[in-house]
Enzyme design. Sequence first.
Site, PDB file in Angstrom:
ATOM      1  N   GLU A   1       0.822  -1.200   0.000  1.00 14.07           N
ATOM      2  CA  GLU A   1       0.000   0.000   0.000  1.00 14.07           C
ATOM      3  C   GLU A   1       0.858   1.252   0.000  1.00 14.07           C
ATOM      4  O   GLU A   1       2.001   1.247   0.442  1.00 14.07           O
ATOM      5  CB  GLU A   1      -0.903   0.040   1.242  1.00 14.07           C
ATOM      6  CG  GLU A   1      -0.135   0.293   2.540  1.00 14.07           C
ATOM      7  CD  GLU A   1      -1.057   0.625   3.710  1.00 14.07           C
ATOM      8  OE1 GLU A   1      -1.959  -0.162   3.987  1.00 14.07           O
ATOM      9  OE2 GLU A   1      -0.847   1.682   4.343  1.00 14.07           O
TER      10      GLU A   1
ATOM     11  N   GLN B   1      -5.578   5.556   0.297  1.00 14.43           N
ATOM     12  CA  GLN B   1      -4.726   4.367   0.439  1.00 14.43           C
ATOM     13  C   GLN B   1      -4.812   3.574  -0.852  1.00 14.43           C
ATOM     14  O   GLN B   1      -5.846   2.975  -1.152  1.00 14.43           O
ATOM     15  CB  GLN B   1      -5.224   3.531   1.619  1.00 14.43           C
ATOM     16  CG  GLN B   1      -4.478   2.226   1.865  1.00 14.43           C
ATOM     17  CD  GLN B   1      -5.142   1.401   2.957  1.00 14.43           C
ATOM     18  OE1 GLN B   1      -6.320   1.062   2.857  1.00 14.43           O
ATOM     19  NE2 GLN B   1      -4.396   1.105   4.008  1.00 14.43           N
TER      20      GLN B   1
HETATM   21 CO    CO Z   1      -7.510   0.496   4.601  1.00 12.55          CO
END
Ligand code: CO
Length: 147
Positions: free
Chosen positions: A53, A64
């Site tokens: 991420e 994100q």
């Molecule tokens: Co999340």
Amino acid sequence: MISPPPPADGLLRRIDHVGVAVEDLDAAIATYERSYGARVVHREEMVSDGVVEALLGVGDGYVQLLQPTTSDSPVARFLARKGSGVHHVAYGVDDVDETLRHLRAQGVRTLDEVGRPGSRGTTIAFVHPRDGLGVLIELVQDPARAL
Ligand code: CO
């Protein structure tokens, strides 16, 4: 066990982040940087979730961007089914486990029984999308924001 009533001002303190599933993390970051001037403030691989991420700062929250690292991870299955798009919305809470107890006492279905480690030292849990108006909800307890 009898759970105390939720606080009068609710359990959800703020929008922590919006999770977006992407096929190519570096390309997605480049798009956010080029088009929106956003900046990466954190990057982490979550092996147990099969994702890598990047968090880009947006006000006091984040977007994100999530790229799967395994073909059978939930985010990989989401991409195969729907393509790139909003995967979940994450709300900041004071205490994940306490929030889960409140929710379960209301009959809300949660995907996690108790909080578990999230990125950047947070504790997280997920709520079933059927009890989130079709949206997968993540609860985030961030020690960096504790009062
Ligand atoms: Co999340």
